[in-house]
Scaffold this motif. Sequence first.
Motif, PDB file in Angstrom:
ATOM      1  N   ARG A  73       1.720   4.273  -8.566  1.00  0.00           N
ATOM      2  CA  ARG A  73       1.059   2.967  -8.758  1.00  0.00           C
ATOM      3  C   ARG A  73       0.967   2.203  -7.439  1.00  0.00           C
ATOM      4  O   ARG A  73      -0.065   1.616  -7.120  1.00  0.00           O
ATOM      5  CB  ARG A  73       1.807   2.126  -9.797  1.00  0.00           C
ATOM      6  N   THR A  76      -1.532   3.985  -5.136  1.00  0.00           N
ATOM      7  CA  THR A  76      -2.888   3.842  -5.664  1.00  0.00           C
ATOM      8  C   THR A  76      -3.410   2.437  -5.412  1.00  0.00           C
ATOM      9  O   THR A  76      -4.552   2.259  -5.002  1.00  0.00           O
ATOM     10  CB  THR A  76      -2.914   4.148  -7.171  1.00  0.00           C
ATOM     11  N   SER A  77      -2.554   1.428  -5.619  1.00  0.00           N
ATOM     12  CA  SER A  77      -3.001   0.051  -5.397  1.00  0.00           C
ATOM     13  C   SER A  77      -3.274  -0.202  -3.926  1.00  0.00           C
ATOM     14  O   SER A  77      -4.185  -0.936  -3.581  1.00  0.00           O
ATOM     15  CB  SER A  77      -1.988  -0.952  -5.942  1.00  0.00           C
ATOM     16  N   THR A  80      -6.731   1.344  -2.971  1.00  0.00           N
ATOM     17  CA  THR A  80      -7.903   0.672  -3.537  1.00  0.00           C
ATOM     18  C   THR A  80      -8.067  -0.744  -3.001  1.00  0.00           C
ATOM     19  O   THR A  80      -9.039  -1.399  -3.291  1.00  0.00           O
ATOM     20  CB  THR A  80      -7.828   0.627  -5.078  1.00  0.00           C
ATOM     21  N   SER A  81      -7.089  -1.218  -2.233  1.00  0.00           N
ATOM     22  CA  SER A  81      -7.165  -2.580  -1.676  1.00  0.00           C
ATOM     23  C   SER A  81      -8.005  -2.605  -0.422  1.00  0.00           C
ATOM     24  O   SER A  81      -8.112  -1.732   0.334  1.00  0.00           O
ATOM     25  CB  SER A  81      -5.773  -3.096  -1.342  1.00  0.00           C
TER      26      SER A  81
END
Length: 81
Positions: A73, A76-77, A80-81
Amino acid sequence: MDNNTRPIGPPTKHQLALMIWLCVFPTLTVINLTLADWLRPMSPVLRTFVLATIAVPVVIYGLMPQLHRARVRILTSRSTS
């Protein structure tokens, strides 16, 4: 997962070492504090055996899967930021 997102690979050796430490140290601390009176009369080898017998399943089946999911998590965050 969209087409532009790469799957997150396994942890590096350093990440895995940190993850294991983050699981093992608190687990052993809690078990030691909880069972201190019961463990006290045991020899160091028997005490270590009891601690390992309890801690290893807790870490492997309970804590590490949660930590792996948290790592995915977080990574992944970040991607994508």
